[in-house]
Scaffold this motif. Sequence first.
Motif, PDB file in Angstrom:
ATOM      1  N   ALA A 253       0.725  -0.861  -0.090  1.00 33.88           N
ATOM      2  CA  ALA A 253       0.126  -0.246   0.030  1.00 33.88           C
ATOM      3  C   ALA A 253       1.202   1.206  -0.068  1.00 33.88           C
ATOM      4  O   ALA A 253       0.666   2.301  -0.469  1.00 33.88           O
ATOM      5  CB  ALA A 253      -1.029  -0.123   1.087  1.00 33.88           C
ATOM      6  N   VAL A 254       2.046   1.630   0.853  1.00 35.58           N
ATOM      7  CA  VAL A 254       3.023   1.987   0.798  1.00 35.58           C
ATOM      8  C   VAL A 254       3.793   2.522  -0.368  1.00 35.58           C
ATOM      9  O   VAL A 254       3.278   3.478  -1.044  1.00 35.58           O
ATOM     10  CB  VAL A 254       3.737   1.892   1.439  1.00 35.58           C
ATOM     11  N   TRP A 255       3.956   1.750  -1.479  1.00 31.61           N
ATOM     12  CA  TRP A 255       4.930   1.803  -2.607  1.00 31.61           C
ATOM     13  C   TRP A 255       4.197   2.329  -3.296  1.00 31.61           C
ATOM     14  O   TRP A 255       3.855   2.705  -4.178  1.00 31.61           O
ATOM     15  CB  TRP A 255       5.350   0.174  -2.631  1.00 31.61           C
ATOM     16  N   THR A 278       9.396   9.628  -5.590  1.00 36.32           N
ATOM     17  CA  THR A 278       8.746   8.252  -5.658  1.00 36.32           C
ATOM     18  C   THR A 278       8.772   7.209  -6.039  1.00 36.32           C
ATOM     19  O   THR A 278      10.403   6.125  -6.101  1.00 36.32           O
ATOM     20  CB  THR A 278       7.912   9.086  -6.943  1.00 36.32           C
ATOM     21  N   VAL A 279       7.788   6.398  -6.231  1.00 31.23           N
ATOM     22  CA  VAL A 279       7.557   4.886  -6.702  1.00 31.23           C
ATOM     23  C   VAL A 279       8.255   4.722  -7.883  1.00 31.23           C
ATOM     24  O   VAL A 279       6.958   5.341  -8.751  1.00 31.23           O
ATOM     25  CB  VAL A 279       6.471   4.048  -5.647  1.00 31.23           C
ATOM     26  N   SER A 280       9.036   3.935  -8.296  1.00 30.88           N
ATOM     27  CA  SER A 280       9.137   3.876 -10.147  1.00 30.88           C
ATOM     28  C   SER A 280       8.960   2.143  -9.989  1.00 30.88           C
ATOM     29  O   SER A 280      10.071   2.354  -9.719  1.00 30.88           O
ATOM     30  CB  SER A 280       9.265   5.003 -11.152  1.00 30.88           C
ATOM     31  N   GLY A 281       8.313   0.956 -11.175  1.00 32.21           N
ATOM     32  CA  GLY A 281       9.113   0.232 -10.610  1.00 32.21           C
ATOM     33  C   GLY A 281       9.399  -0.881  -9.911  1.00 32.21           C
ATOM     34  O   GLY A 281      10.043  -1.113 -10.149  1.00 32.21           O
ATOM     35  N   ASP A 282       8.400  -0.429  -8.776  1.00 40.26           N
ATOM     36  CA  ASP A 282       9.035  -0.908  -7.442  1.00 40.26           C
ATOM     37  C   ASP A 282       9.856  -0.367  -6.964  1.00 40.26           C
ATOM     38  O   ASP A 282      10.515  -1.460  -5.729  1.00 40.26           O
ATOM     39  CB  ASP A 282       8.828  -2.707  -7.297  1.00 40.26           C
ATOM     40  N   VAL A 283      10.911   0.634  -7.358  1.00 36.05           N
ATOM     41  CA  VAL A 283      11.436   1.318  -6.603  1.00 36.05           C
ATOM     42  C   VAL A 283      10.993   2.596  -6.213  1.00 36.05           C
ATOM     43  O   VAL A 283      11.451   3.849  -6.943  1.00 36.05           O
ATOM     44  CB  VAL A 283      13.365   1.058  -7.569  1.00 36.05           C
ATOM     45  N   LEU A 284      11.786   2.724  -4.800  1.00 36.80           N
ATOM     46  CA  LEU A 284      11.381   3.812  -3.984  1.00 36.80           C
ATOM     47  C   LEU A 284      12.984   4.900  -4.661  1.00 36.80           C
ATOM     48  O   LEU A 284      14.133   4.442  -3.834  1.00 36.80           O
ATOM     49  CB  LEU A 284      11.081   4.471  -2.456  1.00 36.80           C
TER      50      LEU A 284
END
Length: 556
Positions: A253-255, A278-284
Amino acid sequence: MLSRRRLLTAAGTATAALLGSPLLLPERAARAQAAPALPLTLLNASGNGTAYAYITATDTAGRLGFVGADGVFHALPNPSSVLTPVPDYAIPLGPSGGSGVSLVLTGYLTGGRVWFSIGDKIRFFANPGPPGGAPGLVEPGFTSADPNWSTHWSFCEFTYNAANLYANISYVDLVASPISMRSTGAAGDQSVSPLPPGAPEAIASGLAAQHAADGAPWDQLVVRDTSGALLRVLAPTHSPASFGTYFAPYVDAVWSHFQNTPLTVDTQNPAFGAFTGTVSGDVLTFAGLDTHGVPFTKPGTNDIFSCASGPLYNSGGDARGAVAARLSAALNRGTLLLDGGGQQPSGVGPAQYYQNAITNHYARLVHANAGVGYAFPYDDVGPTGTPPVDGHLQDPAPTSWTITLGGTSGGGGSGGASTTSAYTTIPASSFSSRNGTQTENCQDTGGGLDVGWIHAGCWLGYRRIDFGGTTPRQFIARVASGAAAGVSGGIELRLDGPTGTKVAEIDVGDTGGWQSWRTVPINLTGAATGVHDVYLTFIGSASDFVNLHWFTFSAT
């Protein structure tokens, strides 16, 4: 071996300094220096007639060893084989009731621990060091195969050098028998007594209830002997049962939330500043932050509990380490999805911690029942200006140090057995335990110190207040407030614990200034006779709303 989140350095500061929040010594530390001889008293108020103390540390030559009952440091010999029993350096404390022993530490020591055991002695072992290197000390462990598993043991930590005595109580590894401390010296008379009577059992009961509520193995953190007596409560990092993917729904939920919403993390270090990502492709990804090749991917449950593995590994005293520490704290407390959660760590106050169903419930229960003391490795992270939650003493030139097993360190042989009349004026700064708050010089009549920086979630504890045989009619407090318009809160009077029986409440708003003092009486709504530990708990505003100088009770 136990984790050493609060391992103390030769410079006399805690590892929190690596995160950009150093523990500052008083200004007079530049003119005072800790002498290489410190009187230490070890008291037994455990209720058990058989108790022992052990002192482990590293001396100025870098040797690991034990301090004996004579105060002399004994270097650990390098054994020829693994798990070689260490010579018996137990210091018998004598029967309960405040009895104990006194010795003088005759040299500077770092990375130290004072261990206590009840009933049985602790079994220590040594492993051979590398060629030309120092041996390793094997301390009590956290599996049922450990030889100390059924022994009732606990510890506190310290460093004592020319800079200062720094001693603290931590629950990063476990909650066990209460340990209290007191010191005298250049910094005055200080005391730390963060574990109220009954707190370990309350935490154990809370963990059992949490297991019943969500099915996670919180109950497995509770260790009892064959008779059912509580030995210790383990932190989740030492759980004998896996928590599996416990945090996964919250992390997902956070990601997801921060894919389209920016997350700003203030390192609280002017050298590093703040980073937004921000998160992109599961990477913060945080703009401008060097992650040393370890990106902030989704952390697992063990990563969150330990604050030291996977994407939450801490790279030391750099910007990535500071960001990792603050993410770790936010994930343990469940604050990232709250209003203000996009501004860490100052966007969410302590009163809002642990409100999510998926959170570190061990830490929640520690802070609800045990007061000050770290409950996970980066529990020092918080909004700028928030008092630290650790229970520590720090003195640049100490003249005495008293540690009590199972009670308040009162000095002498009392072991905390003395009482304070409820009908005397009780300084707010005379607390024996606290959660949050700080003291400051007071401009009220009588001077001294007042307690400030008080907001919802803070509390103050006072040991053994004697009400006599008749319930007083009024609770009277000396308060001041410079809170902004619309900011107010309440002072609850509770007995025998921060969540104990409530017998009075005073509501407080602006009095015209933080040193504009007013005496406020309120009638008691519950009974209070005999001797009780008294707790003042604070409710209402998440912002500071009151200063407290003293309180008392009236029979008329």
